[in-house]
Design a protein around this motif. Structure first.
Motif, PDB file in Angstrom:
ATOM      1  N   ALA A   7     -33.895 -20.101  36.062  1.00 37.31           N
ATOM      2  CA  ALA A   7     -34.110 -21.452  36.587  1.00 37.31           C
ATOM      3  C   ALA A   7     -33.360 -22.460  35.715  1.00 37.31           C
ATOM      4  O   ALA A   7     -32.744 -23.407  36.219  1.00 37.31           O
ATOM      5  N   ALA A   8     -33.385 -22.232  34.407  1.00 37.66           N
ATOM      6  CA  ALA A   8     -32.721 -23.168  33.483  1.00 37.66           C
ATOM      7  C   ALA A   8     -31.218 -23.241  33.744  1.00 37.66           C
ATOM      8  O   ALA A   8     -30.592 -24.279  33.526  1.00 37.66           O
ATOM      9  N   SER A   9     -30.641 -22.139  34.235  1.00 37.92           N
ATOM     10  CA  SER A   9     -29.200 -22.145  34.522  1.00 37.92           C
ATOM     11  C   SER A   9     -28.880 -22.976  35.754  1.00 37.92           C
ATOM     12  O   SER A   9     -27.717 -23.319  35.988  1.00 37.92           O
TER      13      SER A   9
ATOM     14  N   PHE B   8     -39.118 -19.703  40.118  1.00 39.94           N
ATOM     15  CA  PHE B   8     -39.245 -21.159  40.145  1.00 39.94           C
ATOM     16  C   PHE B   8     -39.474 -21.640  41.578  1.00 39.94           C
ATOM     17  O   PHE B   8     -40.377 -22.439  41.849  1.00 39.94           O
TER      18      PHE B   8
ATOM     19  N   ASN C 179     -30.280 -25.858  36.213  1.00 41.31           N
ATOM     20  CA  ASN C 179     -30.599 -27.239  35.849  1.00 41.31           C
ATOM     21  C   ASN C 179     -29.478 -28.163  36.325  1.00 41.31           C
ATOM     22  O   ASN C 179     -28.295 -27.906  36.068  1.00 41.31           O
TER      23      ASN C 179
ATOM     24  N   SER D  71     -38.697 -31.635  39.173  1.00 38.99           N
ATOM     25  CA  SER D  71     -38.689 -31.331  37.736  1.00 38.99           C
ATOM     26  C   SER D  71     -39.957 -30.565  37.405  1.00 38.99           C
ATOM     27  O   SER D  71     -41.039 -30.955  37.846  1.00 38.99           O
TER      28      SER D  71
ATOM     29  N   THR E  71     -37.971 -28.568  30.290  1.00 42.93           N
ATOM     30  CA  THR E  71     -38.086 -29.095  31.652  1.00 42.93           C
ATOM     31  C   THR E  71     -36.799 -28.806  32.409  1.00 42.93           C
ATOM     32  O   THR E  71     -35.698 -29.034  31.897  1.00 42.93           O
ATOM     33  N   VAL E  72     -36.969 -28.296  33.620  1.00 41.14           N
ATOM     34  CA  VAL E  72     -35.818 -28.006  34.471  1.00 41.14           C
ATOM     35  C   VAL E  72     -35.842 -28.981  35.637  1.00 41.14           C
ATOM     36  O   VAL E  72     -36.894 -29.206  36.244  1.00 41.14           O
ATOM     37  N   THR E  73     -34.699 -29.581  35.916  1.00 44.54           N
ATOM     38  CA  THR E  73     -34.598 -30.540  37.019  1.00 44.54           C
ATOM     39  C   THR E  73     -33.475 -30.096  37.950  1.00 44.54           C
ATOM     40  O   THR E  73     -32.387 -29.753  37.490  1.00 44.54           O
ATOM     41  N   MET E  74     -33.765 -30.062  39.221  1.00 48.56           N
ATOM     42  CA  MET E  74     -32.703 -29.728  40.195  1.00 48.56           C
ATOM     43  C   MET E  74     -33.049 -30.366  41.534  1.00 48.56           C
ATOM     44  O   MET E  74     -34.166 -30.857  41.724  1.00 48.56           O
TER      45      MET E  74
ATOM     46  N   LEU F 161     -34.815 -18.122  38.772  1.00 44.11           N
ATOM     47  CA  LEU F 161     -34.747 -19.138  39.830  1.00 44.11           C
ATOM     48  C   LEU F 161     -35.674 -18.767  40.993  1.00 44.11           C
ATOM     49  O   LEU F 161     -36.361 -19.626  41.547  1.00 44.11           O
TER      50      LEU F 161
ATOM     51  N   GLU G 151     -41.836 -28.065  34.088  1.00 42.23           N
ATOM     52  CA  GLU G 151     -41.745 -27.390  32.792  1.00 42.23           C
ATOM     53  C   GLU G 151     -41.833 -25.894  33.049  1.00 42.23           C
ATOM     54  O   GLU G 151     -42.776 -25.451  33.738  1.00 42.23           O
TER      55      GLU G 151
END
Ligand code: FES
Ligand code: FES
Length: 155
Positions: A64-66, A26, A68, A14, A3-6, A23, A16
């Motif tokens: 996208a995870a970067s 996303f 977060n 948030s 899960t990525v939250t920003m 990014l 998944e």
């Protein structure tokens, strides 16, 4: 899937996503923020520029995870209370766009430039835009628009 939250344009989101999700994917595919464009697959065109923690980033070069936990601003988040950002208004006034494909990235890059340098010379503007490609305008009106915005914002 992780899960990525920003925070995007002031709202916490948030989702998944697969680890390989960029990014830009996303933003466009998970959040439907399609103002951020994809114009190449070589990290060259700059159509995908957004701000991550206040700095311009080519969102096709970042996972996208970067992002977060980061604060992300896209072109959709630039206007305030229905008023265009001065850089957006200057692009409109000085015909800094034709097809508009490059425009979101150009505007986001220009806003970052004016955060760093409130009174850039024409040379500095052109140098800064090296990573943003426009196939329509010949850049002249884009540079004029950014110069005008700098003067507006400084006054
Ligand atoms: S889509 Fe990111 S640089 Fe072209
Ligand atoms: S206005 Fe068409 S690519 Fe720039």
């Amino acid at each position: 899937m992780p899960t990525v939250t920003m925070t995007v344009n002031g709202q916490q989101v948030s989702r998944e996503v697969e680890g390989r999700t960029l990014l830009v994917q996303f933003l466009r595919e998970h959040l439907n923020l399609t103002g951020t464009h994809v114009g190449c697959d070589t990290s060259q065109c700059g159509a995908c520029v957004v701000h991550v923690d206040g700095k311009s980033v080519k969102s096709c070069t970042m996972l996208a995870a970067s992002a977060n936990g980061a604060k992300v601003t896209t072109i959709e988040g630039l206007a305030r209370n229905g008023e265009l950002h001065p850089v957006q208004a200057a692009f409109k006034e000085h015909h800094g766009l034709q097809c508009g494909f490059c425009t979101p990235g150009m505007v986001m890059s220009a806003v970052d430039l004016l955060q760093k340098n409130k009174n850039p010379s024409e040379h500095e503007i052109r140098e800064w835009l090296e990573g943003n490609i426009c196939r329509c305008t010949g850049y002249h009106n884009i540079v004029k628009a950014i110069d005008h915005a700098a003067k507006q914002m400084g006054s």
